[in-house]
Design an enzyme around this catalytic site. Structure first.
Site, PDB file in Angstrom:
ATOM      1  N   LYS A   1     -19.800  33.773  55.489  1.00  0.00           N
ATOM      2  CA  LYS A   1     -19.083  34.952  55.941  1.00  0.00           C
ATOM      3  C   LYS A   1     -18.033  35.272  54.891  1.00  0.00           C
ATOM      4  CE  LYS A   1     -16.493  32.056  59.205  1.00  0.00           C
ATOM      5  NZ  LYS A   1     -17.359  30.960  59.667  1.00  0.00           N
TER       6      LYS A   1
ATOM      7  N   SER B   1     -10.988  25.475  56.667  1.00  0.00           N
ATOM      8  CA  SER B   1     -11.021  26.869  57.114  1.00  0.00           C
ATOM      9  C   SER B   1      -9.698  27.347  57.694  1.00  0.00           C
ATOM     10  CB  SER B   1     -12.160  27.040  58.112  1.00  0.00           C
ATOM     11  OG  SER B   1     -12.323  28.394  58.430  1.00  0.00           O
ATOM     12  N   HIS B   2      -9.713  27.709  58.957  1.00  0.00           N
ATOM     13  CA  HIS B   2      -8.543  28.311  59.610  1.00  0.00           C
ATOM     14  C   HIS B   2      -7.626  27.256  60.222  1.00  0.00           C
ATOM     15  CE1 HIS B   2     -11.924  27.592  62.116  1.00  0.00           C
ATOM     16  NE2 HIS B   2     -11.112  27.430  63.132  1.00  0.00           N
TER      17      HIS B   2
ATOM     18  N   THR C   1     -19.705  21.818  62.995  1.00  0.00           N
ATOM     19  CA  THR C   1     -20.168  23.199  62.831  1.00  0.00           C
ATOM     20  C   THR C   1     -20.104  23.616  61.364  1.00  0.00           C
ATOM     21  OG1 THR C   1     -19.123  23.636  64.967  1.00  0.00           O
ATOM     22  CG2 THR C   1     -19.894  25.539  63.742  1.00  0.00           C
TER      23      THR C   1
ATOM     24  N   ASP D   1      -8.400  34.137  56.575  1.00  0.00           N
ATOM     25  CA  ASP D   1      -8.045  32.762  56.960  1.00  0.00           C
ATOM     26  C   ASP D   1      -7.824  31.854  55.750  1.00  0.00           C
ATOM     27  OD1 ASP D   1     -10.689  32.512  56.168  1.00  0.00           O
ATOM     28  OD2 ASP D   1     -11.087  30.888  57.583  1.00  0.00           O
TER      29      ASP D   1
ATOM     30  N   LYS E   1     -17.430  20.344  52.626  1.00  0.00           N
ATOM     31  CA  LYS E   1     -18.808  20.653  52.987  1.00  0.00           C
ATOM     32  C   LYS E   1     -19.641  20.919  51.751  1.00  0.00           C
ATOM     33  CE  LYS E   1     -18.398  25.596  53.899  1.00  0.00           C
ATOM     34  NZ  LYS E   1     -18.823  26.667  54.806  1.00  0.00           N
TER      35      LYS E   1
ATOM     36  N   ASP F   1      -9.580  29.735  53.985  1.00  0.00           N
ATOM     37  CA  ASP F   1     -10.524  29.706  52.868  1.00  0.00           C
ATOM     38  C   ASP F   1     -11.166  31.061  52.593  1.00  0.00           C
ATOM     39  OD1 ASP F   1     -11.879  29.528  55.296  1.00  0.00           O
ATOM     40  OD2 ASP F   1     -13.616  28.571  54.374  1.00  0.00           O
TER      41      ASP F   1
ATOM     42  N   ASP G   1     -13.009  33.219  54.419  1.00  0.00           N
ATOM     43  CA  ASP G   1     -14.275  33.734  54.949  1.00  0.00           C
ATOM     44  C   ASP G   1     -14.110  34.517  56.254  1.00  0.00           C
ATOM     45  OD1 ASP G   1     -13.703  31.483  56.398  1.00  0.00           O
ATOM     46  OD2 ASP G   1     -15.673  30.530  56.150  1.00  0.00           O
ATOM     47  N   ARG G   2     -12.967  34.376  56.907  1.00  0.00           N
ATOM     48  CA  ARG G   2     -12.770  35.129  58.154  1.00  0.00           C
ATOM     49  C   ARG G   2     -11.966  36.400  57.908  1.00  0.00           C
ATOM     50  NH1 ARG G   2     -11.788  31.231  63.307  1.00  0.00           N
ATOM     51  NH2 ARG G   2     -13.578  29.888  62.901  1.00  0.00           N
TER      52      ARG G   2
ATOM     53  N   SER H   1     -16.031  34.919  66.161  1.00  0.00           N
ATOM     54  CA  SER H   1     -14.904  34.149  65.672  1.00  0.00           C
ATOM     55  C   SER H   1     -14.365  34.704  64.350  1.00  0.00           C
ATOM     56  CB  SER H   1     -15.312  32.694  65.514  1.00  0.00           C
ATOM     57  OG  SER H   1     -16.493  32.612  64.724  1.00  0.00           O
TER      58      SER H   1
HETATM   59  C1  G1P Z   1     -15.847  27.863  64.934  1.00  0.00           C
HETATM   60  C2  G1P Z   1     -16.377  29.198  65.371  1.00  0.00           C
HETATM   61  C3  G1P Z   1     -17.716  29.460  64.729  1.00  0.00           C
HETATM   62  C4  G1P Z   1     -17.587  29.364  63.208  1.00  0.00           C
HETATM   63  C5  G1P Z   1     -16.956  28.027  62.833  1.00  0.00           C
HETATM   64  C6  G1P Z   1     -16.680  27.942  61.356  1.00  0.00           C
HETATM   65  O1  G1P Z   1     -16.723  26.831  65.345  1.00  0.00           O
HETATM   66  O2  G1P Z   1     -16.480  29.277  66.768  1.00  0.00           O
HETATM   67  O3  G1P Z   1     -18.188  30.723  65.110  1.00  0.00           O
HETATM   68  O4  G1P Z   1     -18.828  29.478  62.594  1.00  0.00           O
HETATM   69  O5  G1P Z   1     -15.725  27.844  63.535  1.00  0.00           O
HETATM   70  O6  G1P Z   1     -15.794  28.924  60.921  1.00  0.00           O
HETATM   71  P1  G1P Z   1     -16.501  25.960  66.671  1.00  0.00           P
HETATM   72  O7  G1P Z   1     -15.120  25.363  66.587  1.00  0.00           O
HETATM   73  O8  G1P Z   1     -16.566  26.913  67.835  1.00  0.00           O
HETATM   74  O9  G1P Z   1     -17.607  24.952  66.681  1.00  0.00           O
HETATM   75 ZN    ZN Z   2     -12.800  29.910  57.125  1.00  0.00          ZN
END
Ligand code: G1P
Ligand code: ZN
Length: 539
Positions: A374, A111-112, A16, A275, A124, A277, A279-280, A363
């Site tokens: 984001k 990320s998180h 993702t 989070d 990425k 990085d 972005d959340r 999310s």
């Molecule tokens: C998750 C979130 C999605 C977000 C992504 C990156 O992906 O659900 O909305 O864009 O993290 O932060 P998922 O693990 O569901 O594929």
């Molecule tokens: Zn993030």
């Protein structure tokens, strides 16, 4: 300059949001190098190009940055703009890529996900528009990585990334920039800092939990130094390689310290968290939690109160699993609303084409056309701007919103580290049953439609299939199910639940959603397939 022979790894398929693996996987010889070479090849080479480079500071960030610099030089790049100490939040990186009109950027983050030698790492590539590479490019990276036989790297000493300014790495310029300055300047163009400063001067109290991750320095500079919030407003503000052992995911489960304070007797007026990085975001009022889907809707309805959006917004977009709350606002404003697959990369074309100004995901992701990611701090500042103008509490703003538009009760249930094969079987079984669902009644709700979400990008016509199973009921309730594309262990099943109410706005979402939850378990036989009856995380 050296060409190093290598052997392809078979698991370098971006998900993702880029390639995410256990840190130790990335630390294996050639693993990072292979993927970085695949990135350069997939974008048509690095020769003569300028890139932005930085990450969220998690364990291995510092080593990876040096490797990427040496590979960029060996691949002929002309310049790399690096955040000081190798640090850039994801939105700050996106901003630099755009402002400096570069050929893209490499962002190091998971990320998180937790950080550390035994936790997660990620990488990425973002395009010249500042947004994550689209599927056509990530597919090419995977193809290249799967067939790689060698990569290019320079033999050189580490570059000093602590001193600002420019040095040369075998002819490639390495420009070390302040990680915060350009981002903070961008925020000043969007929001009315004077109004927010006046609000803080009037006694408004806030808590920002940076969760020992990358937003600490950004939030301290902007919220405390520039907006005048009391010292100590930002907590856990020093980034650490292991995030101090915290799980830097801003939701009620992981940001429980903030939640406890906001629900407690002496709660500040406003709370927020970000989070790993940056972005959340999670936003909380005194005694009231704001779900990300509601936050997106409130921001869309009030964005015109901030100077950067005073002319109004062109349109909105949300990921399919995100609640339809923002659609109601769009209808009221007479603007377009788009429903895209999960993942920020699907918003890029709509933003570039000027079709949407705001977008968001359930999310804890919200953003606008100011960057192509984001942006956690941006969402917090937009909330602050709205609070400063409306001079109401978060609770009053939310309640007025629901009075006007109704409330989309919403929750996501995550079942983590599920056996991958069993999860796939469950999804396959559900897929097979979709055609027979319409007309069936479950928990007193009649199924109106059921499908596996497929998306055609309205700008470039590209299609993405199998983006999540959705069951829509006649009363507007909805069940969505998909498997996570960012996990690094087994499978994570995400179950998204929604129910619309025209009255009765103060119910506990889990109660209001009880029949929908029950129907989802019956429908997918989650317990039968996975052995799980209760989710690990509820947001
Ligand atoms: C998750 C979130 C999605 C977000 C992504 C990156 O992906 O659900 O909305 O864009 O993290 O932060 P998922 O693990 O569901 O594929
Ligand atoms: Zn993030």
């Amino acid at each position: 300059m050296t060409t190093i022979p290598t052997v392809a790894f078979d698991d370098q398929k971006p998900g993702t949001s880029g390639l995410r693996k256990k840190t130790r996987v990335f630390m294996q010889p050639h693993y990072l190098e292979n993927f970085v070479q695949a990135i350069f090849t997939a974008i048509g080479g690095a020769r003569g190009k300028t890139f932005v480079l930085g990450g969220d500071g998690r364990y291995f960030n510092d080593r990876a940055v040096q490797v990427i610099l040496r590979m960029a030089a060996a691949n002929g790049a002309s310049r790399v703009i690096v955040g000081q100490g190798g640090i850039l939040s994801t939105p700050a990186a996106s901003n630099l890529i755009r402002q400096r009109k570069t050929d893209g950027g490499i962002i190091l983050s998971a990320s998180h996900n937790p950080g550390g030698e035994d936790e997660d790492f990620g990488i990425k590539f973002n395009m010249p528009n500042g947004g994550p590479a689209p599927e056509s490019i990530t597919d090419a990276m995977y193809r290249e990585a799967s067939a790689i036989v060698s990569y290019e790297i320079l033999e050189a000493q580490d570059v000093d990334l602590n001193a600002l300014g420019e040095t040369s790495l075998d002819g490639m310029a390495v420009e070390v920039v302040d990680s915060v300055a350009d981002y903070a300047a961008l925020m000043e163009t969007l929001f009315d800092f004077d109004a927010i400063r006046a609000m803080f001067a009037g006694g408004f109290r806030m808590r920002f939990d940076a969760m020992c991750a990358v937003t600490g320095p950004y939030a301290t500079e902007i919220i405390e130094n520039r907006l005048g919030a009391a010292a100590g407003t930002v907590t856990h503000g020093t980034p650490m390689p292991d995030f101090g052992g915290m799980h830097p995911d801003p939701n009620p489960t992981w940001a429980h310290e903030l939640m406890d304070e906001m629900m407690g007797p002496d709660a500040p007026d406003f709370g927020a968290a970000s989070d790993g990085d940056g972005d959340r975001n999670m936003v909380v009022g005194r005694g009231i939690y704001v779900s990300p889907s509601d936050s997106l809707a409130v921001l869309a309805a009030n964005a015109h109160l901030a100077k950067g959006y005073a002319k109004g917004i062109a349109g909105v977009a949300r990921s399919m699993p995100t609640s339809a709350a923002v659609d109601r606002v769009a209808k009221d404003l007479g603007i377009e609303a788009f429903e895209t697959p999960t993942g920020w990369k699907f918003f890029g074309n709509l933003l570039d084409a000027g079709r949407v100004t705001l977008c968001g995901e359930e999310s804890f992701g919200t953003g606008s056309d100011h960057v192509r990611e984001k942006d956690g701090l941006w969402a917090v500042l937009l909330w602050l701007n709205i609070l400063a103008v409306r001079k109401q509490s978060v609770a009053d703003i939310l309640n007025e919103h629901w009075q006007k538009y109704g409330r989309n009760y919403y929750s996501r249930h995550d079942f983590e580290a599920v056996d991958k094969e069993k999860a796939d079987e469950m999804v396959a079984a559900l897929r097979g049953a979709l055609a027979d669902l319409p007309g069936r009644t479950m928990q007193g709700m009649a199924v109106a439609a059921a499908d596996d979400f497929s998306y055609t990008d309205p700008v470039d016509g590209s299609t993405s299939a199998k983006q999540g199973i959705r069951v829509l009921f006649e009363d507007g309730s909805r069940i969505v199910m998909r498997l996570s594309g960012t996990g690094t262990q087994g499978a994570t099943l995400r179950l998204y639940l929604e129910r619309y109410a025209e009255s009765g706005f103060d119910r506990d979402p889990q109660d209001a959603l009880a029949p929908v939850i029950q129907a989802a378990h019956e429908l997918a036989d989650i317990a039968g397939h996975t052995g799980r009856t209760e989710p690990d995380v509820i947001t």
